[in-house]
Design an enzyme around this catalytic site. Structure first.
Site, PDB file in Angstrom:
ATOM      1  N   ASP A   1      40.415  67.490-121.545  1.00 57.76           N
ATOM      2  CA  ASP A   1      40.228  66.496-120.488  1.00 57.76           C
ATOM      3  C   ASP A   1      38.758  66.460-120.091  1.00 57.76           C
ATOM      4  O   ASP A   1      38.219  67.444-119.585  1.00 57.76           O
ATOM      5  CB  ASP A   1      41.102  66.862-119.285  1.00 57.76           C
TER       6      ASP A   1
ATOM      7  N   HIS B   1      42.572  63.212-121.007  1.00 58.06           N
ATOM      8  CA  HIS B   1      42.975  62.961-119.625  1.00 58.06           C
ATOM      9  C   HIS B   1      44.157  62.012-119.517  1.00 58.06           C
ATOM     10  O   HIS B   1      45.050  62.210-118.694  1.00 58.06           O
ATOM     11  CB  HIS B   1      41.784  62.377-118.866  1.00 58.06           C
TER      12      HIS B   1
ATOM     13  N   SER C   1      45.770  62.033-112.156  1.00 60.65           N
ATOM     14  CA  SER C   1      44.339  61.939-111.929  1.00 60.65           C
ATOM     15  C   SER C   1      44.022  62.029-110.430  1.00 60.65           C
ATOM     16  O   SER C   1      44.404  62.998-109.773  1.00 60.65           O
ATOM     17  CB  SER C   1      43.810  60.642-112.556  1.00 60.65           C
TER      18      SER C   1
END
Length: 460
Positions: free
Chosen positions: A357, A392, A266
């Site tokens: 995502d 994600h 991330s």
């Protein structure tokens, strides 16, 4: 049956059920055997659940219950029919209902969900890696869907799932202003080193680094947002903080100084990309980036990265469930001043992408990076693992999938319900596949291989 009470069981191959004397049933209950092998293992290790010595052709529910460190409880369960010998083998038999269906050896873990009545937006994460994740596996008669806490199971087994293998050492690191934890594999070493960066939630997140050490990599989990120096001074760290962490790991006597990698997830990918391309200190054998983007002001510090994010806040969306979608903030752009020049990358790079995502534009970023590297002539260094219907939060295997959860912004302490994306089955498959390939990638590049990036496929 006038002299004996009778009980109704969901039994028989037809699924109609049958009446059996309660005294006989009580005797069979006492004889039911539930086994889980191994009952103690690593979090990414499969186990086998078997129920034996029950009535043939009967309905059973195999149930998993975990009470995590925040005192919230999670459960999963599958519905099975015993075979002619009164046996259920979860690794081989089909679940016909519950929180998962089909033949799913590890469905009791990856389909864990908060028990009914829990507060919304929970996410399951291990905080203390020096203790195991404890899961109680139980078996109940019939096909049950609720009220497990009020029932007495036929049998139960306590299972331990560890991030730290026996012999792995956990060493807090505070030198040079760092807030970090070093995990060293069992044995004398030396070992390749991996600098492990998580995302924008801050905190010192240790469980992935502990698991990496369990697989032979000296791993440094680094807090770069809520670290002690930031908490004491109110100032965010600069890019030298990452170089300091790299040096501390590299110079450890049990680390192979020339065999170093970074793993970013991330927001952590932003600094992994930046350091891999521009740092004069950090020299990587390889890098792994999960769910991120190379879009950023290339000279930006951590604070300036957040400034960039806030300046693009108009791109944030909110869906009909009031779930926040951040993915458009870091969308690729044609402006070269706000994205890392991937054409200058000189080490193998593995990108792990969830095609659903909703937090970062991982798919679009991967495509843009590939095009940049093709133009520069270094695309042979790039491997992309792209997973449909995957969100994600691509975590180690069998981590329960959450499509959305509460997220606390570290600087403002504001709580949001963030949409991560993904569908449970596909996301869980992706986690298992990606982790295996991440380990292969790291082994081949850090332990030595002639052409490491060629051995991984680009897709599932």
């Amino acid at each position: 049956m006038s002299s004996q009470a009778a009980v109704f069981l969901g039994c028989s191959r037809s699924g109609v059920g049958c009446l059996v004397p309660s005294t006989w049933m009580d005797r069979r209950k006492c004889c039911v055997q539930l086994s889980v092998h191994p009952s103690r293992g690593l979090i990414d290790e499969k186990f086998n659940v078997q129920v034996q010595k029950f009535l043939p052709g009967c309905q059973l529910t195999v149930h998993a219950l975990h009470r995590c460190e925040d005192r919230n409880s999670w459960e999963a369960f599958g519905h099975y029919m015993t075979d002619a010998s009164g046996t259920v083998n979860v690794s081989q038999d089909t679940s016909v209902g519950g929180t998962y269906s089909g033949v799913e050896a590890m469905g009791l873990l990856w389909s864990l969900r908060p028990v009914p009545g829990s507060k919304p937006g929970l996410r399951l994460r291990k905080k203390n890696v020096q203790t195991p994740m404890e899961v109680t596996i139980s078996v109940y008669q019939g096909h049950q869907t609720e009220g497990f806490v009020d029932q007495v199971p036929l049998a139960s087994v306590l299972v331990e799932r560890w991030y730290m293998a026996p012999g792995v050492r956990r060493i807090p690191v505070t030198e040079d202003g760092l807030t970090a934890t070093l995990f060293l594999p069992a044995g004398p070493g030396p070992f390749p080193g991996v600098l492990d960066l998580w995302g924008a939630g801050g905190q010192l997140v240790e469980y992935r680094a502990a698991l990496l050490a369990s697989h032979g990599f000296a791993s440094l989990a680094l807090d770069y947002l809520t670290c002690k120096i930031t908490m004491e001074t109110g100032k965010m760290v600069d890019n030298q903080y990452f170089e300091t962490a790299y040096r501390v790991l590299q110079q450890h006597p049990q680390v192979l100084s020339s065999r170093m990698a970074m793993l970013g997830f991330s927001f952590g990918t932003s600094f992994t990309f930046k350091m891999a391309v521009y740092s004069q200190v950090i020299k990587l054998r390889c890098a792994v980036c999960i769910g991120g983007s190379h879009v950023q002001p290339i000279d930006a510090s951590v604070k300036e990265m957040f400034t960039y994010f806030n300046n693009n806040a108009s791109k944030i969306r909110v869906n009909e469930k009031n779930e926040v979608i951040w993915r458009d903030v870091f969308q690729p752009t044609a402006d070269p001043s706000i994205k890392v020049d991937m054409g200058r990358l000189q080490c193998p790079l593995l990108l792990v992408v969830g095609e659903d995502d909703q937090n970062w534009p991982a798919s679009e970023a991967a495509k843009d990076m590939k095009e940049m590297m093709e133009r520069a002539g270094n695309s042979h260094l790039l491997t992309i693992l792209s997973y449909p219907k995957t969100g994600h939060l691509i975590e180690p295997p069998y981590t329960p999938h959450v499509r959305a959860s509460i997220f606390r912004i570290f600087d403002t302490h504001q709580k949001l319900m963030l949409l991560w994306g993904g569908q449970t089955v596909e996301h869980s498959r992706a986690q298992e596949d990606a982790w295996k390939k991440i380990l292969v990638f790291l082994r081949e590049n850090l332990y030595g291989a002639a052409n490491p990036s060629a051995t991984l496929s680009s897709h599932l």
